[in-house]
Design an enzyme around this catalytic site. Structure first.
Site, PDB file in Angstrom:
ATOM      1  N   CYS A 132       0.814  -1.225   0.000  1.00  0.00           N
ATOM      2  CA  CYS A 132       0.000   0.000   0.000  1.00  0.00           C
ATOM      3  C   CYS A 132       0.846   1.273   0.000  1.00  0.00           C
ATOM      4  O   CYS A 132       1.977   1.302   0.473  1.00  0.00           O
ATOM      5  CB  CYS A 132      -0.970   0.040   1.167  1.00  0.00           C
ATOM      6  SG  CYS A 132      -2.144  -1.326   1.207  1.00  0.00           S
ATOM      7  N   GLY A 133       0.270   2.328  -0.544  1.00  0.00           N
ATOM      8  CA  GLY A 133       0.913   3.629  -0.578  1.00  0.00           C
ATOM      9  C   GLY A 133      -0.013   4.708  -0.059  1.00  0.00           C
ATOM     10  O   GLY A 133      -1.217   4.697  -0.339  1.00  0.00           O
TER      11      GLY A 133
END
Length: 298
Positions: free
Chosen positions: A2-3
Site C-alpha cells: 500500500c501507498g
C-alpha cells in the site's frame, strides 16, 4: 504493501492545483498498490459547493436522477447527484448530517464512505492512474487531499474495501500496515455502541479515532491513544476539515516521509511522490519518528 499520500495547502494560490498535484503523488505510489485506490478531497467548489452538505456513497445500482429524486423526497430539498466511477456524490443545501439521514432512509442498502461539508471521498477498483482520470481528479481544487493505493491483504478487492475510511463528519483515515488486535478493539468499540460496515482492520482504526474525537479529544490526543491501544505495524494519515496528522507505530517499519514549506505540508510513503511538488527543493524533509504525532491545522 500500500501507498499513502497527503497534501495540505497553506497558500491559497495553490488551491486550483490541488487535484493536479495530488494526482501526481497518487500515481507515483501505483506500484505499492495496483488493485484499487481512493482519495478524499477537501474544498472542491464543483464537487462540494460551499455552504452545502455532502455525502459519498457506494453500492448503488441506479441512475443519478432516480437517486436524486429518492433522496430529495426524504430531505425536503433538491439533491444533486454526481456519479464518479463507482462513487455517488450527493450534495444539497442542508447540513451534511441531515443529508446523510435522508440518504440512509432513501437508500438503506447503500454504503456511506464519506460525509461532511467540503469533503468528497472517491473510491474504485483498478489502476490508480485510470481511476484518477475517471474521477477527473487532475482538475479538482481545494485546500487538502489524501490518497491511498491498495494492495489488499485484509479484505476483498472492492470499492468498499478501499481507503480512505471516512466514518466521522469531515474525517478520513488512510493506513499502510496492519492492526494485529483489531478484532479485540472492534469488540470493545461495539460494546460502546460503535457500529461497523466491514471486517477490515483499517475501519477499526478509523472508528476508534472518530470515537475519540466525538468524545471531545483533539486529533493529537486521539492518535496517542491509538498508539497505546493498537498492536501491529502501521503508518497512518488522519485528516478532517481543518487538520492533517501523521503517526507511525513504535517500530516504524512502514515507510513514511514528510516535507514542509511555507506553502504546503505533504506526506507520502516514499519521497518520489513528493519530488514534483513546487518548491520541494527548499523544503524541510524528514522521516517521522516512532509514535510521535505530527499535526497541522488551517
Amino acid at each position: 504493501m500500500c501507498g499513502i499520500v497527503g497534501l495540505h495547502l497553506r497558500n491559497p494560490e495553490l488551491y486550483p492545483r490541488l487535484g493536479e498535484l495530488l494526482t501526481g503523488m497518487l500515481c507515483e505510489m501505483s506500484d505499492r498498490g495496483m488493485d484499487s485506490a481512493g482519495v478524499a478531497v477537501y474544498g472542491d467548489p464543483n464537487w462540494t459547493p460551499a455552504g452545502q452538505g455532502a455525502v459519498s456513497l457506494l453500492e448503488i445500482d441506479a441512475p443519478a436522477d432516480e437517486v436524486a429524486a429518492a433522496v430529495s423526497e426524504k430531505a425536503g430539498v433538491a439533491v444533486n447527484v454526481r456519479i464518479l466511477d463507482a462513487t455517488y456524490l450527493l450534495t444539497a443545501a442542508i447540513d451534511s448530517d441531515a443529508l446523510l439521514a435522508a440518504a440512509r432512509e432513501a437508500l438503506p442498502n447503500a454504503l456511506v464512505v464519506g460525509f461532511g461539508s467540503d469533503l468528497a471521498v472517491l473510491k474504485g477498483v483498478g489502476a490508480p492512474r485510470t481511476l484518477a482520470e475517471a474521477w477527473g481528479l487532475p482538475k479538482a481544487q481545494g485546500w487538502q487531499g489524501v490518497g491511498h493505493t491498495r494492495m489488499a491483504t485484509e479484505s476483498a478487492v472492492t470499492p468498499a474495501g478501499c481507503h480512505p475510511y471516512a466514518v466521522g463528519t469531515g474525517q478520513c483515515l488512510v493506513h499502510n500496515g496492519s492492526f494485529s488486535n483489531h478484532a479485540t478493539v472492534r469488540r470493545d468499540l461495539r460494546r460502546e455502541g460503535v457500529t461497523f460496515d466491514s471486517e477490515n482492520d483499517t475501519e477499526v482504526g478509523a472508528r476508534f479515532v472518530a470515537h475519540q474525537l466525538a468524545q471531545g479529544r483533539d486529533v493529537e490526543t486521539a492518535l496517542k491513544e491509538l498508539c497505546a491501544t493498537f498492536d501491529g505495524f502501521y503508518t497512518l494519515l488522519v485528516s478532517n476539515h481543518d487538520s492533517f496528522a501523521v503517526v507511525r507505530d513504535a517500530i516504524s517499519c512502514k515507510p513514511a516521509v514528510i516535507a514542509e514549506t511555507p506553502d504546503w505540508v505533504a506526506m507520502a510513503s516514499e519521497y518520489r511522490a513528493l519530488a514534483h511538488l513546487p518548491g520541494v527543493e527548499n523544503a524541510k524533509i524528514w522521516e517521522p519518528e516512532p509514535e510521535v504525532v505530527y499535526a497541522w491545522s488551517r
